[in-house]
Design a protein around this motif. Structure first.
Motif, mmCIF file in Angstrom:
data_model
loop_
_atom_site.group_PDB
_atom_site.id
_atom_site.type_symbol
_atom_site.label_atom_id
_atom_site.label_comp_id
_atom_site.label_asym_id
_atom_site.label_seq_id
_atom_site.Cartn_x
_atom_site.Cartn_y
_atom_site.Cartn_z
ATOM 1 N N VAL A 95 0.843 -1.203 0.000
ATOM 2 C CA VAL A 95 0.000 0.000 0.000
ATOM 3 C C VAL A 95 0.876 1.250 0.000
ATOM 4 O O VAL A 95 0.604 2.223 -0.712
ATOM 5 C CB VAL A 95 -0.957 -0.010 1.206
ATOM 6 C CG1 VAL A 95 -1.713 1.307 1.310
ATOM 7 C CG2 VAL A 95 -1.938 -1.172 1.100
ATOM 8 N N ALA A 96 1.957 1.219 0.784
ATOM 9 C CA ALA A 96 2.881 2.356 0.806
ATOM 10 C C ALA A 96 3.552 2.547 -0.552
ATOM 11 O O ALA A 96 3.773 3.679 -0.999
ATOM 12 C CB ALA A 96 3.924 2.154 1.903
ATOM 13 N N ASN A 97 3.901 1.444 -1.226
ATOM 14 C CA ASN A 97 4.487 1.541 -2.570
ATOM 15 C C ASN A 97 3.517 2.186 -3.550
ATOM 16 O O ASN A 97 3.915 3.032 -4.373
ATOM 17 C CB ASN A 97 4.872 0.156 -3.083
ATOM 18 C CG ASN A 97 5.928 -0.528 -2.242
ATOM 19 O OD1 ASN A 97 5.873 -1.744 -2.045
ATOM 20 N ND2 ASN A 97 6.871 0.231 -1.720
ATOM 21 N N ILE A 98 2.246 1.802 -3.462
ATOM 22 C CA ILE A 98 1.243 2.388 -4.351
ATOM 23 C C ILE A 98 1.089 3.881 -4.069
ATOM 24 O O ILE A 98 1.054 4.706 -4.990
ATOM 25 C CB ILE A 98 -0.105 1.650 -4.187
ATOM 26 C CG1 ILE A 98 0.016 0.221 -4.728
ATOM 27 C CG2 ILE A 98 -1.227 2.396 -4.908
ATOM 28 C CD1 ILE A 98 -1.202 -0.637 -4.457
ATOM 29 N N ALA A 99 1.005 4.248 -2.785
ATOM 30 C CA ALA A 99 0.853 5.657 -2.427
ATOM 31 C C ALA A 99 2.062 6.468 -2.892
ATOM 32 O O ALA A 99 1.923 7.593 -3.381
ATOM 33 C CB ALA A 99 0.673 5.789 -0.916
ATOM 34 N N HIS A 100 3.254 5.894 -2.771
ATOM 35 C CA HIS A 100 4.474 6.587 -3.206
ATOM 36 C C HIS A 100 4.420 6.853 -4.707
ATOM 37 O O HIS A 100 4.763 7.953 -5.169
ATOM 38 C CB HIS A 100 5.684 5.726 -2.863
ATOM 39 C CG HIS A 100 6.994 6.299 -3.313
ATOM 40 N ND1 HIS A 100 7.696 7.232 -2.584
ATOM 41 C CD2 HIS A 100 7.727 6.071 -4.431
ATOM 42 C CE1 HIS A 100 8.792 7.548 -3.230
ATOM 43 N NE2 HIS A 100 8.849 6.857 -4.354
ATOM 44 N N ASN A 101 4.007 5.871 -5.488
ATOM 45 C CA ASN A 101 3.945 6.042 -6.945
ATOM 46 C C ASN A 101 2.808 6.970 -7.357
ATOM 47 O O ASN A 101 2.942 7.722 -8.324
ATOM 48 C CB ASN A 101 3.789 4.675 -7.619
ATOM 49 C CG ASN A 101 5.099 3.911 -7.688
ATOM 50 O OD1 ASN A 101 5.873 4.077 -8.603
ATOM 51 N ND2 ASN A 101 5.347 3.084 -6.687
ATOM 52 N N MET A 102 1.686 6.900 -6.626
ATOM 53 C CA MET A 102 0.561 7.777 -6.956
ATOM 54 C C MET A 102 0.955 9.245 -6.787
ATOM 55 O O MET A 102 0.598 10.092 -7.605
ATOM 56 C CB MET A 102 -0.631 7.442 -6.054
ATOM 57 C CG MET A 102 -1.868 8.297 -6.317
ATOM 58 S SD MET A 102 -2.916 8.482 -4.864
ATOM 59 C CE MET A 102 -1.879 9.469 -3.807
ATOM 60 N N ARG A 103 1.727 9.541 -5.727
ATOM 61 C CA ARG A 103 2.143 10.918 -5.497
ATOM 62 C C ARG A 103 3.114 11.412 -6.570
ATOM 63 O O ARG A 103 3.364 12.606 -6.681
ATOM 64 C CB ARG A 103 2.775 11.047 -4.110
ATOM 65 C CG ARG A 103 1.775 10.943 -2.960
ATOM 66 C CD ARG A 103 2.399 11.357 -1.643
ATOM 67 N NE ARG A 103 3.402 10.421 -1.193
ATOM 68 C CZ ARG A 103 3.164 9.379 -0.399
ATOM 69 N NH1 ARG A 103 1.925 9.149 0.014
ATOM 70 N NH2 ARG A 103 4.140 8.570 -0.023
#
Length: 802
Positions: free
Chosen positions: A551-559
């Motif tokens: 989930v943190a990886n997804i949030a990092h890429n989304m930003r």
């Protein structure tokens, strides 16, 4: 560690040039990361003497200087430095000189006044960042002398990259010992005359914690001049070693640390109300450090206190309350041996580091404390003056230096060379180690400054270092090549990774230690496995699920404006299990299974013209999981269940052969909102061992008989799941020989009549039927379909849809 080559050669001066010396140190394990000149290249700059200074007639901030450059004729130079004054000796760049960066000096006119050269600051010469005024040279500097030669600016500064076990080389003395051992050059220790005490003043010191301090020495010195100027030779060495000059007393303390590897501390004795006490801190105590940081002390932090007032963090940093200032006249000079275990990790806990803690946590020589303090006393008296009291030396508990045994034949086997006994004797002698020989066994007494010599392999490493790694022949091992067969019933982690990569997922590797909130949110664990010494305060617990990291990886890429993210991770998680015992790869009470998790967020497919854009959903992820599992995918049961990380109505528990192997579903809306993802990613996490086993492939004859395809649509209650119907059909086929002709069954339609009063749904199944021995007739097919319908009716009250 930084140090100038000239300082090292003052201790040991081998017949080697800078490049060869650097190579020797690197090959001996003291990696020279970089060498650079003390100042960048420049030429044509000499010592100039300002004879006369006049105000510039056309500029308020400029002055016209008459400068003697040693040529016999004075030069007129326009200068804007505020400290330009008659009688000052400064660097002078003559016409034609070249400064760092390639700037050449020529004759110019400045506001109508001719200027034949340039007077330089330290920054203009690349020597420091000081540009407040001209670089002032000594009054006895020879006019006209080449500045590089006069200031020894061609000196080379070494940058050592030391491994944590070589704390003995965090000083000039330590590196000199190594150079002497490598080259055979003699070591020249600084000669000085010990200061005779002239007063009887003492400061009482009580050591209450023997596990904190093993030896404590100190003395009182009164009447020092703290405003005395630090000698230029000391300033120069400190600056080239990366230390800026602060004041004479502080500079001397830093100098002794860099030269001898002895961290010391100087107290302003007038600020100490009573004697000193060495103890562990108590709850509620705090200290303002020299850096200005205020820290709340914990009971496992060592301190030096005066009464109930904490004055210093033992072996780490002094306190502001008793720090010396320019007005200090009476001091207490302290040197001690602090146990490495008592210093390790304490500074990092408070998010800072110090030169003292860096050395003490690795181990500092405990044998030479009085001698080092005598040397420091001599420096203080020579520079700052003062009356010296007797040196107090308390020995509480010193490390036991157990002899280390090294078998000569073992040394030969490890190194792969027939090293002779005389060569080993020479190595240990050059390293200054006391040893005896019992047959072919060397019994070595480790020096007090070598905390890294504990086991036999440590001594073998010393032999290899001094003997020379380059002398050991480079012979590749010879072995018969043997092809290993791969088990056909087991898939390794590399194959699992390759399968997911082929499904358009990218592998990530996250820390095994995570935020405590992740364990609470994604795993529902209020008491996770905690780390004793986390690398960061937010990474304080061990993970029990891989979902939080994805989930943190997804949030990092989304930003970072990524609209489609598909990631997976294969790694260990950590669960409490009292049945697990200590082992080579296990910790008592902690189970560490391998898990495989994947997450998809954004469109199901990359944007294209051939298909409408739609978000990835549960069934996309289910299809990917089935493709990952392979032939056993039909045996996996999807049971609706609740997981802390997943949407309660869009998640399922995965079961295989009666065991729970993982979870699949959408991320819970609460965590979607918390991560500011916009829409929910779909994730699964499975046990690696459970999906690594596959059935042995079996050869089978292809039937020549045709396949019959029949559809069956039934009405069932809306609460009945597809998995329950599939389980019923599977049991019916397995228990009835007449249904053995069923080869496969799949769901191809689900329909609900929203206008109907009853809550029912229609599920349509497609069956593939085949008898490998004979062609199926209509009667056999009809009987099979009737039996399948009857099984659904008996178990779930299903009725055929017209």
């Amino acid at each position: 560690m930084l140090f100038p080559e000239s300082w090292l050669r003052a201790y040991v001066n081998p017949d080697l040039d800078t490049e060869e010396l650097s190579h020797r140190l690197t090959m001996a394990g003291l990696e020279v990361e970089e060498t650079q000149a003390a100042a960048p290249p420049f030429n044509g700059i000499v010592v100039g003497h300002i004879i006369e200074v006049e105000q510039h007639p056309n500029a308020d901030r400029l002055r016209v200087c008459r400068v003697d450059d040693g040529s016999g004729e004075s030069l007129q130079i326009v200068c804007g430095a505020p400290n330009a004054a008659a009688g000052l000796k400064v660097p002078l760049a003559r016409v034609g000189a070249e400064l760092p960066g390639g700037m050449k000096i020529g004759a110019v006119k400045m506001r109508g006044v001719a200027s034949a050269g340039m007077l330089c600051s330290a920054r203009e010469l690349g020597m420091s960042e000081d540009h407040a005024g001209l670089l002032e040279l000594k009054a006895d500097a020879p006019v006209g002398a080449d500045l590089r030669h006069y200031l020894d600016l061609d000196d080379t500064v070494f940058t050592l990259k030391l491994t944590p076990n070589r704390a003995d080389c965090l000083s000039i003395r330590g590196v000199a010992r190594e150079v002497a051992a490598l080259t055979g050059a003699p070591v020249k220790t600084p000669e000085f005359e010990a200061v005779t005490p002239t007063i009887n003043d003492r400061l009482p010191v009580t050591v209450e914690a023997a596990d904190l301090c093993g030896r404590f020495a100190g003395r009182v010195i009164r009447g020092v001049n703290a405003r005395a100027e630090t000698p230029s030779w000391m300033k120069e060495r400190l600056e080239r070693a990366g230390q800026r000059s602060i004041s004479a007393l502080v500079d001397i303390s830093n100098y002794v640390m860099l030269e001898l590897g002895r961290p010391t501390h100087v107290f302003d004795i007038k600020r100490i109300a009573a004697g000193l006490t060495v103890r562990w801190a108590r709850e509620g105590e705090s200290l303002e450090l020299l850096s200005g940081q205020v820290v709340a002390l914990q009971p496992d932090v060592g301190i030096i206190a005066a009464g109930d007032v904490v004055e210093s963090m033992a072996g780490i940093m002094g306190g502001e309350a008793t720090a010396v200032t320019l007005d200090t006249t009476d001091i207490y000079l302290e040197g001690a041996f602090w146990w490495p275990e008592a210093i390790m990790g304490r500074a990092r806990r408070y998010k800072f580091s110090s030169e003292a803690s860096h050395r003490f946590e690795r181990g500092v020589d405990f044998a030479n404390i009085p001698e080092d303090l005598e040397y420091m006393t001599r420096l203080i008296v020579d520079i700052c003056g003062g009356q010296v009291g007797p040196l107090d030396d308390q020995i509480i508990t010193l490390p036991e230096r157990k002899p280390v045994r090294m078998r000569l034949d073992r040394c030969r086997r490890v190194l792969g060379i027939p090293v002779e006994q005389d060569e080993v004797k020479d190595v240990f002698t050059r390293l200054g180690m006391q040893f005896t020989i019992e047959g072919d066994v060397f019994v070595v007494e480790p020096p007090s400054y070598r905390f890294d010599l504990v086991i036999e392999e440590d001594l073998i490493e010393e032999v290899a270092r001094i003997y020379g790694f380059e002398r050991i022949p480079d012979q590749p091992p010879r072995a018969r090549a043997k092809m290993l067969s791969l088990p056909e019933t087991r898939r390794g982690p590399h194959e699992l990774r390759a399968r997911l990569a082929a499904l358009d997922y990218q592998e990530v590797i996250n820390f095994s230690f995570v935020e405590e909130a992740w364990e609470r949110d994604y795993a529902g664990r209020d008491d996770p496995i905690r780390l004793l010494n986390p690398i960061a305060s937010q990474l304080a617990v061990m993970r029990s699920t891989l979902i939080g990291g994805l989930v943190a990886n997804i949030a990092h890429n989304m930003r970072r404006r990524q609209s489609r993210v598909r990631v997976f991770e294969l790694g260990r998680v950590f669960w409490r299990n009292p049945d697990v015992r200590d082992g080579d790869l296990t910790v008592a009470g902690v189970e560490q299974p391998n898990r495989l998790a994947a997450a998809a967020w954004g469109p199901a497919y990359d944007e294209q013209w051939g298909a409408a854009t739609r978000p990835v959903d549960f069934y996309d992820m289910k299809a990917d999981l089935a493709a990952l599992i392979g032939r056993r995918a039909n045996a996996v049961r999807y049971v609706p269940a609740v997981h802390p990380a997943l949407h309660p109505g869009r998640s399922a528990q995965l079961e295989l052969e009666g065991k729970i192997i993982g979870w699949i579903g959408e991320l819970h809306p609460r965590w979607v909102q918390k991560a500011e993802l916009g829409h929910a990613p779909v994730v699964f996490e499975v046990d690696v061992d459970a999906i690594s086993s596959v059935a042995m492939p079996e050869l089978g004859e292809l039937s020549r008989q045709p396949v019959v395809i029949r559809d069956l649509a039934v009405w069932v209650d809306a609460s009945v799941s597809y998995q329950e119907l599939l389980d019923t059909l599977t049991r019916a086929v397995a228990s009835d020989a007449n249904l053995a002709i069923v080869r496969d069954v799949r769901l191809f339609d689900v329909w609900r009549d929203k206008s109907a009063a009853n809550e029912e749904k229609s599920l349509a199944f497609r069956f593939w039927l085949q008898n490998p021995q004979a062609t199926l007739d209509d009667a056999t097919v009809d009987a099979c379909m009737a039996a399948l319908l009857q099984a659904l009716t008996d178990q779930h009250g299903a009725r055929q849809r017209a």
